[in-house]
Scaffold this motif. Structure first.
Motif, short mmCIF file in Angstrom:
data_model
loop_
_atom_site.label_atom_id
_atom_site.label_comp_id
_atom_site.label_asym_id
_atom_site.label_seq_id
_atom_site.Cartn_x
_atom_site.Cartn_y
_atom_site.Cartn_z
N MET A 1 -2.24 -8.13 1.55
CA MET A 1 -1.46 -7.23 0.69
C MET A 1 -2.27 -5.96 0.38
SD MET A 1 0.35 -8.14 -2.95
CE MET A 1 1.40 -6.95 -3.78
N LYS A 2 -1.61 -4.80 0.46
CA LYS A 2 -2.30 -3.54 0.24
C LYS A 2 -2.71 -3.38 -1.22
CE LYS A 2 -0.02 -1.04 4.00
NZ LYS A 2 0.86 0.09 4.34
N GLU A 3 -3.87 -2.78 -1.41
CA GLU A 3 -4.41 -2.59 -2.74
C GLU A 3 -3.64 -1.49 -3.48
OE1 GLU A 3 -8.82 -1.91 -4.81
OE2 GLU A 3 -8.59 -2.01 -2.63
N ASP A 4 -3.39 -1.72 -4.76
CA ASP A 4 -2.65 -0.77 -5.57
C ASP A 4 -3.43 0.54 -5.70
OD1 ASP A 4 -0.35 -0.46 -7.69
OD2 ASP A 4 -2.17 0.27 -8.65
N PHE A 5 -2.74 1.68 -5.53
CA PHE A 5 -3.39 2.98 -5.58
C PHE A 5 -4.04 3.24 -6.95
CE2 PHE A 5 -0.57 4.88 -2.01
CZ PHE A 5 -1.45 4.40 -1.07
N TYR A 6 -3.37 2.79 -8.02
CA TYR A 6 -3.93 3.01 -9.35
C TYR A 6 -5.22 2.19 -9.53
CZ TYR A 6 0.44 5.31 -10.60
OH TYR A 6 1.51 6.17 -10.65
N ASP A 7 -5.23 0.97 -8.97
CA ASP A 7 -6.44 0.15 -9.05
C ASP A 7 -7.58 0.76 -8.26
OD1 ASP A 7 -5.09 -1.65 -10.63
OD2 ASP A 7 -4.62 -3.04 -8.99
N ILE A 8 -7.25 1.37 -7.11
CA ILE A 8 -8.29 2.00 -6.28
C ILE A 8 -9.02 3.08 -7.06
CG2 ILE A 8 -8.66 3.48 -4.26
CD1 ILE A 8 -6.45 1.91 -2.85
N LEU A 9 -8.26 3.89 -7.82
CA LEU A 9 -8.86 4.99 -8.58
C LEU A 9 -9.30 4.56 -9.98
CD1 LEU A 9 -6.56 8.02 -7.64
CD2 LEU A 9 -8.70 7.28 -6.58
N GLY A 10 -8.94 3.32 -10.38
CA GLY A 10 -9.36 2.83 -11.68
C GLY A 10 -8.65 3.50 -12.83
N ILE A 11 -7.34 3.77 -12.68
CA ILE A 11 -6.56 4.43 -13.73
C ILE A 11 -5.26 3.66 -13.94
CG2 ILE A 11 -7.47 6.75 -13.32
CD1 ILE A 11 -5.06 7.30 -11.56
N ASN A 12 -4.52 4.00 -15.01
CA ASN A 12 -3.22 3.37 -15.24
C ASN A 12 -2.10 4.32 -14.82
OD1 ASN A 12 -2.58 5.15 -17.50
ND2 ASN A 12 -4.00 3.92 -18.71
N TYR B 1 8.95 2.31 -5.55
CA TYR B 1 9.05 1.40 -4.41
C TYR B 1 7.72 0.82 -3.93
CZ TYR B 1 13.65 3.57 -4.16
OH TYR B 1 14.89 4.04 -4.46
N GLY B 2 6.61 1.27 -4.50
CA GLY B 2 5.31 0.77 -4.07
C GLY B 2 4.95 1.24 -2.67
N HIS B 3 4.11 0.48 -1.98
CA HIS B 3 3.64 0.87 -0.65
C HIS B 3 4.78 0.96 0.36
CE1 HIS B 3 -0.67 0.90 -1.39
NE2 HIS B 3 -0.55 -0.22 -2.08
N GLN B 4 5.87 0.21 0.11
CA GLN B 4 6.98 0.22 1.05
C GLN B 4 7.64 1.60 1.14
OE1 GLN B 4 7.87 -2.14 3.11
NE2 GLN B 4 6.42 -3.65 2.39
N ALA B 5 7.43 2.43 0.14
CA ALA B 5 8.00 3.78 0.18
C ALA B 5 7.39 4.59 1.31
CB ALA B 5 7.75 4.50 -1.16
N PHE B 6 6.22 4.17 1.79
CA PHE B 6 5.55 4.89 2.86
C PHE B 6 5.30 3.95 4.04
CE2 PHE B 6 4.26 6.53 -1.26
CZ PHE B 6 4.70 7.85 -1.17
N GLU B 7 6.21 3.00 4.24
CA GLU B 7 6.05 2.04 5.33
C GLU B 7 5.86 2.78 6.64
OE1 GLU B 7 5.69 -1.65 7.05
OE2 GLU B 7 6.00 -1.24 4.93
N GLY B 8 4.80 2.45 7.33
CA GLY B 8 4.49 3.15 8.57
C GLY B 8 3.89 4.51 8.33
N GLY B 9 3.66 4.86 7.04
CA GLY B 9 3.21 6.19 6.70
C GLY B 9 1.72 6.39 6.74
N GLY B 10 0.94 5.33 7.02
CA GLY B 10 -0.49 5.49 7.16
C GLY B 10 -1.23 5.51 5.84
N PHE B 11 -0.59 5.18 4.72
CA PHE B 11 -1.29 5.15 3.45
C PHE B 11 -1.88 3.77 3.23
CE2 PHE B 11 2.14 8.27 2.90
CZ PHE B 11 1.36 9.37 2.67
#
Length: 373
Positions: A1-12, A68-78
Motif C-alpha cells: 500500500m502506498k504511503e500517505d503523502f501527509y505522513d511522508i512530509l510529517g504534516i496533517n 480520492y487518495g492515491h487512486q486519483a493519480f492511478e498510473g500517474g507516477g506519484f
C-alpha cells in the motif's frame, strides 16, 4: 500500500501552503543526495518527499488527493519512483535555497545544478477518453491510437561544439564586486550536450518522425469525470539519449440513459401505475452489471426509495461499492375514460382511498435528509 503523502512530509491535512513547503524543504535537505552520497534509501525518501510536495503544493491536485487518495493519480507516477532527479531539481530546486552552495543539484553530479549535462525529456501528449457507466463500474482496458513523435532510425548525434558536451555554458564577467561566474543551459543543444549529426530526409529538424501507435491504457474501476491518468513514456520522444514524455489521459463520463451517478451511488427513477402501487408488482430495472428484477410490495407509496446494496460504483479508494437507489414514482394518468372516471368518483368516498400516512411513510424533506446523511 502506498504511503500517505501527509505522513511522508510529517504534516496533517489542515496544513497551510507555507507549512507544506516548510515541511518539504526540511525533508528534502535531510535526504538530499549531497548529504547522503550513495545511500539508496535516502534517495528514495528524497523522491517520495518531492512526489508528495508536487501534489500537496498544487491546490487542484491536493483537492483530488484529499477526496480520492492515491487512486486519483492511478498510473500517474506519484508515490514511488515517478519523478526522476532531473524533474525534482528543475521544478523545486529553488526551495533548497543556499543549503547546498546555492545550487539545487548534486555536487559534481552530471545533470543538475552542479554544471553538467541535463537529461532532456520529450513533450507530453494529452487525450480524452470517454467511458460508459458500465466501464467505469467494472474497470476497462482501452486501446487508443496515439500520434506521437519518435526518433527516426538512422538519426545520429555528435557532441555539441558550443558547450563541448557539457550542456551548459559558463560566462565570467568583471563587475564592481569582482569577477562573477554564471552558468546557463546551452542554447545550441538545449542542455542535452548533443546535436544532430545525421538524419533521414523524411525526419524533422530534431530527427523525429510523426508516427501512430496503439497504446493500451488500463483504467481502474471507480474513476470520475475529469480525473487524469498518466501513461509514462508514451508521449513524444526526446532527442539523443533523452527520455520520452508522458501520455496524459483525461476521463470523460458518458451520460447513462436511465442511471444517474452521485459519488459511488447510483439513482434510478422507476414509474409504476396506480394498480401496480395498490396490488404490488415485479419490475425489471437497469444496473451497471445488467438488468435485475425487483419486487414492489402492495400499497407502496410514491416517493419510496428502495436501496439495492452494492449495486453502485466501486470506490476508487477501495472502500467498498456504492448502492443503487430506486426512486418509486406512482404515475397519475392525465386522461380517463368515462368508466374510469366513474370508478374513481365512486372510490373517492371510500376510506381505503383517503390519505392516511403512517409513521414509516416519511415526508419529502425527511427523505432528502436521509439521502445526504
Amino acid at each position: 500500500m502506498k504511503e500517505d503523502f501527509y505522513d511522508i512530509l510529517g504534516i496533517n491535512k489542515n496544513a497551510s501552503a507555507a507549512e507544506i513547503k516548510k515541511a518539504y524543504r526540511k525533508k528534502a535537505i535531510e535526504y538530499h543526495p549531497d548529504k547522503n552520497p550513495g545511500d539508496k534509501t535516502a534517495e528514495e525518501k528524497f523522491k517520495k518527499a518531492a512526489e508528495a510536495y508536487e501534489v500537496l503544493s498544487d491546490p487542484n491536485k491536493k483537492a483530488r488527493y484529499d477526496q480520492y487518495g492515491h487512486q486519483a493519480f492511478e498510473g500517474g507516477g506519484f508515490g514511488g519512483g515517478g519523478m526522476n532527479m532531473e524533474d525534482i531539481f528543475s521544478q523545486f530546486g529553488d526551495i533548497f535555497g543556499g543549503a547546498f552552495g546555492g545550487g539545487g543539484g548534486f555536487s559534481g553530479f552530471s545533470g543538475f545544478g552542479g554544471g553538467g549535462r541535463r537529461t532532456v525529456k520529450g513533450s507530453n501528449l494529452r487525450i480524452r477518453v470517454k467511458l460508459t457507466l458500465e466501464e467505469i463500474a467494472n474497470g476497462v482496458e482501452k486501446k487508443i491510437k496515439v500520434k506521437r513523435k519518435k526518433q527516426a532510425q538512422g538519426t545520429t548525434y555528435k557532441t555539441c561544439t558550443t558547450c563541448n558536451g557539457a550542456g551548459q555554458v559558463t560566462r565570467v564577467q568583471n563587475t564592481i564586486l569582482g569577477r562573477m561566474q554564471t552558468s546557463a543551459p546551452c542554447s545550441t543543444c538545449g542542455g542535452a550536450g548533443q546535436i544532430i549529426d545525421k538524419k533521414p530526409a523524411n525526419a524533422d529538424a530534431q530527427g523525429m518522425l510523426a508516427t501512430e501507435e496503439t497504446v493500451s491504457i488500463k483504467i481502474p474501476a471507480g474513476v470520475v469525470d475529469g480525473m487524469q491518468l498518466k501513461v509514462s513514456g508514451k508521449g513524444n520522444d526526446a532527442p539523443g539519449n533523452g527520455i520520452a514524455g508522458d501520455l496524459l489521459v483525461a476521463i470523460e463520463e458518458k451520460p447513462h440513459p436511465s442511471l444517474q451517478r452521485e459519488g459511488d451511488n447510483l439513482h434510478y427513477d422507476l414509474y409504476i401505475s396506480f394498480s401496480e402501487a395498490a396490488l404490488g408488482a415485479s419490475k425489471e430495472i437497469d444496473t451497471v452489471t445488467g438488468k435485475v428484477r425487483i419486487k414492489i410490495e402492495p400499497g407502496v407509496q410514491s416517493g419510496k426509495i428502495l436501496r439495492l446494496r452494492n449495486k453502485g460504483i466501486p470506490s476508487i479508494n477501495g472502500y467498498g461499492t456504492g448502492d443503487l437507489l430506486v426512486h418509486v414514482n406512482v404515475w397519475t394518468p392525465k386522461s380517463l375514460s368515462k368508466e374510469q372516471k366513474e370508478f374513481f368518483e365512486k372510490m373517492s368516498a371510500d376510506d381505503h382511498f383517503k390519505p392516511n400516512p403512517e409513521k414509516e411513510d416519511k415526508s419529502f424533506f425527511e427523505k432528502v435528509k436521509d439521502m445526504f446523511s
